[in-house]
Design a protein around this motif. Structure first.
Motif, PDB file in Angstrom:
ATOM      1  N   ILE A   1       0.848  -1.195   0.000  1.00  0.00           N
ATOM      2  CA  ILE A   1       0.000   0.000   0.000  1.00  0.00           C
ATOM      3  C   ILE A   1       0.877   1.235   0.000  1.00  0.00           C
ATOM      4  N   THR A   2       0.596   2.143  -0.936  1.00  0.00           N
ATOM      5  CA  THR A   2       1.364   3.381  -1.042  1.00  0.00           C
ATOM      6  C   THR A   2       0.396   4.544  -1.175  1.00  0.00           C
ATOM      7  N   ILE A   3       0.659   5.600  -0.424  1.00  0.00           N
ATOM      8  CA  ILE A   3      -0.136   6.827  -0.520  1.00  0.00           C
ATOM      9  C   ILE A   3       0.829   7.957  -0.832  1.00  0.00           C
ATOM     10  N   ARG A   4       0.485   8.740  -1.823  1.00  0.00           N
ATOM     11  CA  ARG A   4       1.286   9.906  -2.196  1.00  0.00           C
ATOM     12  C   ARG A   4       0.383  11.125  -2.230  1.00  0.00           C
ATOM     13  N   GLN A   5       1.000  12.272  -2.098  1.00  0.00           N
ATOM     14  CA  GLN A   5       0.255  13.529  -2.191  1.00  0.00           C
ATOM     15  C   GLN A   5       0.764  14.288  -3.402  1.00  0.00           C
ATOM     16  N   GLY A   6      -0.150  14.906  -4.109  1.00  0.00           N
ATOM     17  CA  GLY A   6       0.238  15.709  -5.261  1.00  0.00           C
ATOM     18  C   GLY A   6      -0.594  15.392  -6.478  1.00  0.00           C
ATOM     19  N   ASP A   7      -0.055  15.756  -7.623  1.00  0.00           N
ATOM     20  CA  ASP A   7      -0.700  15.511  -8.896  1.00  0.00           C
ATOM     21  C   ASP A   7      -0.635  14.009  -9.201  1.00  0.00           C
ATOM     22  N   PRO A   8      -1.762  13.373  -9.558  1.00  0.00           N
ATOM     23  CA  PRO A   8      -1.754  11.927  -9.788  1.00  0.00           C
ATOM     24  C   PRO A   8      -0.773  11.461 -10.870  1.00  0.00           C
ATOM     25  N   VAL A   9      -0.697  12.157 -11.988  1.00  0.00           N
ATOM     26  CA  VAL A   9       0.227  11.754 -13.057  1.00  0.00           C
ATOM     27  C   VAL A   9       1.665  11.815 -12.565  1.00  0.00           C
ATOM     28  N   LYS A  10       2.024  12.899 -11.908  1.00  0.00           N
ATOM     29  CA  LYS A  10       3.392  13.042 -11.393  1.00  0.00           C
ATOM     30  C   LYS A  10       3.687  11.994 -10.321  1.00  0.00           C
ATOM     31  N   ALA A  11       2.704  11.686  -9.496  1.00  0.00           N
ATOM     32  CA  ALA A  11       2.902  10.688  -8.440  1.00  0.00           C
ATOM     33  C   ALA A  11       3.148   9.308  -9.037  1.00  0.00           C
ATOM     34  N   VAL A  12       2.390   8.946 -10.070  1.00  0.00           N
ATOM     35  CA  VAL A  12       2.577   7.643 -10.717  1.00  0.00           C
ATOM     36  C   VAL A  12       3.936   7.587 -11.391  1.00  0.00           C
ATOM     37  N   ARG A  13       4.292   8.632 -12.116  1.00  0.00           N
ATOM     38  CA  ARG A  13       5.601   8.650 -12.797  1.00  0.00           C
ATOM     39  C   ARG A  13       6.738   8.544 -11.781  1.00  0.00           C
TER      40      ARG A  13
END
Length: 157
Positions: A88-100
């Motif tokens: 499980i991973t949670i990131r904050q920010g723009d979804p495209v940038k987070a995936v990249r």
């Protein structure tokens, strides 16, 4: 560790939508059949600027907790059904940038698995990763049609 012996990891972005659940089901079934792994990513977009910092922090924390609950519920379902325990991973920010960024950090990701809506245009992640940038991806992008039922997903995965 030798790349040849690392288990395949399927990255799925969850946002609570039906198409994301379809992508997760496909990825989890593929992981179970190939002795691979699933990594579930939820991206929390920053709250709109609020003049009082405490309110903004509370809104962002509430969104993070909601994403965490979504991921844990989905994880429980695939562990129960398939025995696949996802990361499980949670990131904050723009979804495209987070995936990249996550794909850059995890060069051994076997595939990015996204769900397409059953009707209407593609969502922003499908549009981006299947668009002009598709040829520059570090891994294959699998787009799972949202119109597929469980039986069809089971057969294809």
């Amino acid at each position: 560790m030798d790349d040849a012996i690392l288990p395949r990891t399927y990255l799925v972005v969850l946002d609570g939508s039906a198409e994301a659940r379809t992508a997760l089901r496909f990825a989890a079934r593929r992981a179970a059949k190939t002795h691979g792994r699933v990594e579930m990513l939820a991206v929390v977009e920053p709250a709109e600027f609020v003049q009082w910092g405490g309110v903004q922090a509370a809104l962002e924390e509430e969104a993070r907790l909601g994403a965490e609950a979504l991921l844990h519920q989905a994880a429980g379902e695939i562990v129960e059904e398939l025995g696949v325990k996802p990361e499980i991973t949670i990131r904050q920010g723009d979804p495209v940038k987070a995936v990249r960024a996550l794909l850059e950090e995890r060069p051994n990701t076997a595939a990015l698995v996204l769900g397409a809506q059953a009707s209407g245009g593609p969502g922003p992640l499908v549009a981006y990763f299947a668009g002009a940038e598709a040829g520059e991806m570090p891994c294959p992008v699998m787009i799972i049609p949202g119109s597929l039922g469980d039986e069809a997903l089971d057969r294809l995965s």
